[in-house]
Write a protein that holds these residues in place. Structure first.
Motif, PDB file in Angstrom:
ATOM      1  N   GLN A  33       0.833  -1.202   0.000  1.00  0.00           N
ATOM      2  CA  GLN A  33       0.000   0.000   0.000  1.00  0.00           C
ATOM      3  C   GLN A  33       0.868   1.253   0.000  1.00  0.00           C
ATOM      4  O   GLN A  33       0.590   2.217  -0.728  1.00  0.00           O
ATOM      5  N   VAL A  34       1.929   1.251   0.799  1.00  0.00           N
ATOM      6  CA  VAL A  34       2.834   2.405   0.839  1.00  0.00           C
ATOM      7  C   VAL A  34       3.444   2.642  -0.544  1.00  0.00           C
ATOM      8  O   VAL A  34       3.505   3.781  -1.030  1.00  0.00           O
ATOM      9  N   TRP A  35       3.897   1.576  -1.188  1.00  0.00           N
ATOM     10  CA  TRP A  35       4.537   1.734  -2.500  1.00  0.00           C
ATOM     11  C   TRP A  35       3.551   2.294  -3.523  1.00  0.00           C
ATOM     12  O   TRP A  35       3.893   3.188  -4.308  1.00  0.00           O
ATOM     13  N   THR A  36       2.323   1.826  -3.493  1.00  0.00           N
ATOM     14  CA  THR A  36       1.320   2.351  -4.415  1.00  0.00           C
ATOM     15  C   THR A  36       1.046   3.825  -4.128  1.00  0.00           C
ATOM     16  O   THR A  36       0.942   4.643  -5.059  1.00  0.00           O
ATOM     17  N   ASP A  37       0.929   4.179  -2.860  1.00  0.00           N
ATOM     18  CA  ASP A  37       0.707   5.581  -2.497  1.00  0.00           C
ATOM     19  C   ASP A  37       1.858   6.463  -2.950  1.00  0.00           C
ATOM     20  O   ASP A  37       1.656   7.586  -3.432  1.00  0.00           O
ATOM     21  N   VAL A  38       3.079   5.975  -2.789  1.00  0.00           N
ATOM     22  CA  VAL A  38       4.247   6.752  -3.217  1.00  0.00           C
ATOM     23  C   VAL A  38       4.207   6.977  -4.724  1.00  0.00           C
ATOM     24  O   VAL A  38       4.434   8.094  -5.208  1.00  0.00           O
ATOM     25  N   LEU A  39       3.915   5.937  -5.485  1.00  0.00           N
ATOM     26  CA  LEU A  39       3.829   6.081  -6.937  1.00  0.00           C
ATOM     27  C   LEU A  39       2.756   7.096  -7.332  1.00  0.00           C
ATOM     28  O   LEU A  39       2.986   7.962  -8.190  1.00  0.00           O
ATOM     29  N   LEU A  40       1.595   7.012  -6.699  1.00  0.00           N
ATOM     30  CA  LEU A  40       0.512   7.940  -7.011  1.00  0.00           C
ATOM     31  C   LEU A  40       0.868   9.366  -6.636  1.00  0.00           C
ATOM     32  O   LEU A  40       0.603  10.318  -7.386  1.00  0.00           O
ATOM     33  N   ASP A  41       1.489   9.525  -5.468  1.00  0.00           N
ATOM     34  CA  ASP A  41       1.858  10.867  -5.018  1.00  0.00           C
ATOM     35  C   ASP A  41       2.898  11.496  -5.927  1.00  0.00           C
ATOM     36  O   ASP A  41       2.811  12.675  -6.287  1.00  0.00           O
ATOM     37  N   ARG A  42       3.898  10.720  -6.291  1.00  0.00           N
ATOM     38  CA  ARG A  42       4.956  11.250  -7.156  1.00  0.00           C
ATOM     39  C   ARG A  42       4.405  11.585  -8.543  1.00  0.00           C
ATOM     40  O   ARG A  42       4.769  12.606  -9.135  1.00  0.00           O
ATOM     41  N   ALA A  43       3.540  10.724  -9.063  1.00  0.00           N
ATOM     42  CA  ALA A  43       2.964  10.992 -10.381  1.00  0.00           C
ATOM     43  C   ALA A  43       2.068  12.224 -10.355  1.00  0.00           C
ATOM     44  O   ALA A  43       1.953  12.947 -11.353  1.00  0.00           O
ATOM     45  N   ASP A  44       1.436  12.488  -9.212  1.00  0.00           N
ATOM     46  CA  ASP A  44       0.490  13.590  -9.095  1.00  0.00           C
ATOM     47  C   ASP A  44       1.160  14.906  -8.745  1.00  0.00           C
ATOM     48  O   ASP A  44       0.507  15.940  -8.697  1.00  0.00           O
ATOM     49  N   ALA A  45       2.463  14.877  -8.479  1.00  0.00           N
ATOM     50  CA  ALA A  45       3.171  16.104  -8.094  1.00  0.00           C
ATOM     51  C   ALA A  45       3.261  17.052  -9.286  1.00  0.00           C
ATOM     52  O   ALA A  45       3.846  16.714 -10.320  1.00  0.00           O
ATOM     53  N   GLY A  46       2.696  18.218  -9.150  1.00  0.00           N
ATOM     54  CA  GLY A  46       2.655  19.155 -10.264  1.00  0.00           C
ATOM     55  C   GLY A  46       4.010  19.664 -10.684  1.00  0.00           C
ATOM     56  O   GLY A  46       4.206  20.037 -11.840  1.00  0.00           O
ATOM     57  N   ALA A  47       4.991  19.678  -9.767  1.00  0.00           N
ATOM     58  CA  ALA A  47       6.310  20.235 -10.086  1.00  0.00           C
ATOM     59  C   ALA A  47       7.250  19.199 -10.680  1.00  0.00           C
ATOM     60  O   ALA A  47       8.391  19.509 -10.998  1.00  0.00           O
ATOM     61  N   GLY A  48       6.813  17.944 -10.819  1.00  0.00           N
ATOM     62  CA  GLY A  48       7.690  16.903 -11.340  1.00  0.00           C
ATOM     63  C   GLY A  48       7.976  17.082 -12.815  1.00  0.00           C
ATOM     64  O   GLY A  48       7.189  17.662 -13.574  1.00  0.00           O
ATOM     65  N   ALA A  49       9.122  16.542 -13.251  1.00  0.00           N
ATOM     66  CA  ALA A  49       9.492  16.611 -14.665  1.00  0.00           C
ATOM     67  C   ALA A  49       8.528  15.770 -15.497  1.00  0.00           C
ATOM     68  O   ALA A  49       8.134  14.677 -15.079  1.00  0.00           O
ATOM     69  N   PRO A  50       8.153  16.241 -16.687  1.00  0.00           N
ATOM     70  CA  PRO A  50       7.232  15.461 -17.530  1.00  0.00           C
ATOM     71  C   PRO A  50       7.747  14.058 -17.831  1.00  0.00           C
ATOM     72  O   PRO A  50       6.965  13.109 -17.866  1.00  0.00           O
ATOM     73  N   ALA A  51       9.052  13.912 -18.037  1.00  0.00           N
ATOM     74  CA  ALA A  51       9.614  12.590 -18.335  1.00  0.00           C
ATOM     75  C   ALA A  51       9.426  11.643 -17.160  1.00  0.00           C
ATOM     76  O   ALA A  51       9.148  10.450 -17.341  1.00  0.00           O
ATOM     77  N   VAL A  52       9.566  12.153 -15.944  1.00  0.00           N
ATOM     78  CA  VAL A  52       9.383  11.328 -14.753  1.00  0.00           C
ATOM     79  C   VAL A  52       7.914  10.944 -14.621  1.00  0.00           C
ATOM     80  O   VAL A  52       7.580   9.778 -14.373  1.00  0.00           O
ATOM     81  N   ARG A  53       7.052  11.906 -14.795  1.00  0.00           N
ATOM     82  CA  ARG A  53       5.617  11.624 -14.663  1.00  0.00           C
ATOM     83  C   ARG A  53       5.157  10.598 -15.684  1.00  0.00           C
ATOM     84  O   ARG A  53       4.367   9.695 -15.374  1.00  0.00           O
ATOM     85  N   ALA A  54       5.653  10.698 -16.912  1.00  0.00           N
ATOM     86  CA  ALA A  54       5.261   9.756 -17.955  1.00  0.00           C
ATOM     87  C   ALA A  54       5.637   8.331 -17.570  1.00  0.00           C
ATOM     88  O   ALA A  54       4.841   7.393 -17.745  1.00  0.00           O
ATOM     89  N   ARG A  55       6.825   8.161 -17.029  1.00  0.00           N
ATOM     90  CA  ARG A  55       7.268   6.818 -16.658  1.00  0.00           C
ATOM     91  C   ARG A  55       6.535   6.302 -15.421  1.00  0.00           C
ATOM     92  O   ARG A  55       6.243   5.107 -15.320  1.00  0.00           O
ATOM     93  N   LEU A  56       6.250   7.186 -14.494  1.00  0.00           N
ATOM     94  CA  LEU A  56       5.488   6.769 -13.320  1.00  0.00           C
ATOM     95  C   LEU A  56       4.086   6.323 -13.705  1.00  0.00           C
ATOM     96  O   LEU A  56       3.577   5.298 -13.217  1.00  0.00           O
ATOM     97  N   GLU A  57       3.453   7.077 -14.579  1.00  0.00           N
ATOM     98  CA  GLU A  57       2.095   6.708 -14.986  1.00  0.00           C
ATOM     99  C   GLU A  57       2.098   5.404 -15.787  1.00  0.00           C
ATOM    100  O   GLU A  57       1.192   4.575 -15.632  1.00  0.00           O
ATOM    101  N   GLN A  58       3.112   5.204 -16.620  1.00  0.00           N
ATOM    102  CA  GLN A  58       3.190   3.941 -17.349  1.00  0.00           C
ATOM    103  C   GLN A  58       3.372   2.775 -16.384  1.00  0.00           C
ATOM    104  O   GLN A  58       2.771   1.708 -16.548  1.00  0.00           O
ATOM    105  N   HIS A  59       4.178   2.989 -15.348  1.00  0.00           N
ATOM    106  CA  HIS A  59       4.384   1.924 -14.372  1.00  0.00           C
ATOM    107  C   HIS A  59       3.096   1.633 -13.599  1.00  0.00           C
ATOM    108  O   HIS A  59       2.798   0.476 -13.298  1.00  0.00           O
TER     109      HIS A  59
END
Length: 291
Positions: A181-207
């Motif tokens: 559950q923690v790992w899933t929350d971390v992935l969701l939080d990082r993907a949802d961070a507005g200040a994150g790099a687009p390349a990072v967000r793209a890979r997080l969402e694909q994962h």
């Protein structure tokens, strides 16, 4: 760990104050080890003073060893509390209120045996997905294909967290589900961070899509596992459907203060509430330092 950790005549509830530094004894080593992943050895070079190489990436083998070491700290065997901690810490008596050097929990007034697990797993998984580190992993892989990349790192973590065989013991099985559950929350939080790099967000969402598909194909072998995986898959669906409230972070427990003891609790929380929201105000310390 047991009654002997408190002085004779003191409430047994004070065992928890001793448990915290023992259970989180590796918290600073976690931060140091994570710096090897996507890390660089560098010098503050000045023109004309040195012919030394200004910056050098951490070798792939050392980065892989660092990741393995960190993942070994979030296995059920590593996170399971001793029996004395789970059964011998009573509620706090009148006149002995909670201090900040105890674990938050959800079973008030009794001790929550899963709160320490959540805290320890969050420390590791937060460190591994810090936004700066995630982008450096992408950059180093693009520049040197032999070095780890973000996608490979995410896959390695998910395989360790989600695809390991479930323990036969009920408590340790719930410990494993807590880490998942923690790992899933971390992935969701990082993907949802507005200040994150687009390349990072793209890979997080694909994962996240890959994880959602895996959960659909592996619903769980027990009633508890099925309920857990269904709930996790639903949380990923809500993210992509945008039916979640981005202003409301997921509930979590915070880590007790570290060094120095006595700082404001919000300074140390991954969540003030969840690091993705903290990151918008206080960027995490960059790990691009000499390992």
């Amino acid at each position: 760990f047991g009654e002997a950790v408190v002085k004779r005549g003191e409430p047994l509830a004070h065992m928890e104050e001793v448990l915290v530094p023992l259970y989180l004894r590796h918290r600073y080593q976690v931060g140091a080890t994570a710096k090897l992943i996507g890390g660089e050895v560098y010098e503050y070079a000045v023109r004309g003073e040195s012919e030394a190489q200004v910056s050098e990436r951490v070798p792939a083998q050392r980065q892989a060893a660092a990741l393995d070491a960190l993942l070994s700290t979030i296995t059920p065997a590593a996170l399971a509390l001793p029996e004395a901690a789970r059964t011998r810490i009573p509620p706090r008596p009148p006149g002995h209120p909670d201090t900040r050097e105890v674990f938050e929990g959800r079973t008030d007034p009794t001790f929550d045996p899963y709160a320490p697990v959540e805290v320890a797993a969050t420390l590791v998984l937060d460190a591994l997905t810090a936004p700066e580190r995630a982008l450096r992993l992408i950059e180093q892989r693009d520049a040197t294909p032999d070095l780890p990349g973000l996608q490979g790192t995410l896959t390695t973590i998910t395989e360790a967290v989600w695809k390991a065989d479930p323990p036969a013991d009920g408590y340790r099985a719930e410990v494993q589900r807590t880490v998942q559950q923690v790992w899933t929350d971390v992935l969701l939080d990082r993907a949802d961070a507005g200040a994150g790099a687009p390349a990072v967000r793209a890979r997080l969402e694909q994962h996240l899509r890959t994880l959602r598909d895996w959960l659909a194909a592996h619903p769980g072998a027990s009633t508890e596992a099925e309920a857990h995986r269904t709930a996790v898959r639903a949380s990923i669906d809500r993210y992509f459907d945008r039916s979640h409230d981005a202003a409301s972070p997921p509930a979590s427990v915070a880590a007790p203060p570290g060094s120095p003891i006595g700082q404001a609790p919000g300074y140390h929380r991954r969540h003030a509430q969840r690091q993705a929201w903290l990151d918008r105000w206080t960027p995490p310390v960059c790990s691009r330092q000499r390992p």
